[in-house]
Design a protein around this motif. Structure first.
Motif, PDB file in Angstrom:
ATOM      1  N   TYR A 144       0.901  -1.326   0.148  1.00  0.00           N
ATOM      2  CA  TYR A 144      -0.002  -0.014  -0.023  1.00  0.00           C
ATOM      3  C   TYR A 144       0.939   1.196  -0.060  1.00  0.00           C
ATOM      4  O   TYR A 144       1.934   1.251   0.286  1.00  0.00           O
ATOM      5  N   ASP A 155       1.124   3.568   1.971  1.00  0.00           N
ATOM      6  CA  ASP A 155       1.966   4.051   3.339  1.00  0.00           C
ATOM      7  C   ASP A 155       3.082   2.796   3.554  1.00  0.00           C
ATOM      8  O   ASP A 155       3.591   3.042   4.513  1.00  0.00           O
ATOM      9  N   SER A 189      -7.335 -11.987  11.166  1.00  0.00           N
ATOM     10  CA  SER A 189      -7.500 -10.729  10.604  1.00  0.00           C
ATOM     11  C   SER A 189      -6.144  -9.809  10.324  1.00  0.00           C
ATOM     12  O   SER A 189      -4.948  -9.994  11.202  1.00  0.00           O
ATOM     13  N   THR A 199      -8.557  -9.912   2.419  1.00  0.00           N
ATOM     14  CA  THR A 199      -9.508  -8.954   1.710  1.00  0.00           C
ATOM     15  C   THR A 199      -8.541  -8.433   0.645  1.00  0.00           C
ATOM     16  O   THR A 199      -8.875  -7.974  -0.600  1.00  0.00           O
TER      17      THR A 199
END
Ligand code: ADP
Ligand code: ADP
Length: 227
Positions: free
Chosen positions: A11, A13, A37, A42
């Motif tokens: 990403y 960041d 998680s 995702t």
């Protein structure tokens, strides 16, 4: 068939959410993608349907790199089911299911017929077509989510914790129902869950992710033998 070839997502960041994963889902099979998680489930799904860009590597759907497929065609060919918030509340069940067929230019009559067919498939009475999502139970809404993903006859369906927000009984009911429905479909599925039991129940193969890396990819039988 879906093939991920050395896929990485970093990403903006600097977070490396997915780190060099490769796996193949043969035509007509279901791969469960499981892990805690934050492990990159995702992110992996949204790279397959191009909601997120791939940083390195490539993804192929039925042999074609997703980067070379027209995005609207990709959206038709790759259905997407997510937890809870998937449906548009201001649109009827019929309009929710018809979104993609409408987008690709099916006429009203064809959409109408397809909606009837799908309501039967997901075991909802015909009259719910005029209801709004807020008027349905959680289980009924998730059924509509499944119908919407199937609407334009996709070859691939991505399901991200599709039954995660349901109570345990409804959840089991929908799992069993979906396994039944799936037998009559010619689709390749990636099914995300953080629950290993659900992963084993729903998948022909199970991909285990940890911190963005693929640590295991096996049939449920092998996985139970070498946990
Ligand atoms: P999972 O679905 O397994 O919970 P995600 O794919 O949502 O995992 O997230 C994987 C990692 O990437 C996590 O560390 C998460 O915080 C991070 N992440 C997810 N989306 C973004 C984003 N848009 N920008 C930066 N980091 C993100
Ligand atoms: P889940 O765990 O259900 O996959 P998350 O709660 O991790 O979902 O993420 C929800 C949304 O927030 C996603 O759209 C994801 O891209 C975004 N997100 C998650 N982590 C970050 C992050 N560190 N920076 C920016 N966006 C993030």
């Amino acid at each position: 068939m879906i093939e991920l070839s050395d896929v990485t997502k970093e990403y903006p960041d600097g977070t490396v959410a997915v780190d060099g994963i490769s796996f193949e889902v043969p035509h007509g099979e279901t791969a469960s993608l499981v892990g805690p998680s934050g492990c990159g489930k995702t992110t992996t799904m949204t790279m397959i349907n191009r909601l997120t860009s791939v940083s390195e590597g490539d993804i192929y759907v039925d042999g074609d790199s997703i980067l070379e497929v027209d995005p609207i065609e990709l959206r038709r060919n790759v259905g997407y089911v997510i937890q809870e918030i998937g449906l548009f509340d201001h649109m009827t069940v019929e309009d929710n299911i018809g979104i993609v067929p409408d987008l690709i230019g099916w006429d009203e009559e064809r959409i109408d017929e397809r909606v009837s067919e799908l309501l039967e498939l997901i075991r909802l009475p015909p009259e719910v077509r005029n209801n709004y999502p807020g008027e349905l139970s959680g289980g009924q809404r998730q059924r509509v989510g499944v119908a919407r993903a199937l609407a334009a006859n996709p070859e691939v369906i991505l399901m991200d914790e599709p039954f995660g927000a349901l109570d345990p009984i409804t959840r089991e009911e929908l799992q069993d129902e979906f396994l039944e429905i799936q037998k009559g479909l010619d689709v390749t599925i990636v099914f995300v869950t953080h629950d290993i039991d659900e992963a084993i129940k729903m998948g022909d193969r199970v991909a285990v992710l940890r911190n963005g890396e693929l640590v295991q990819y096996d049939t449920p039988k092998e996985l139970l033998r070498n946990p």
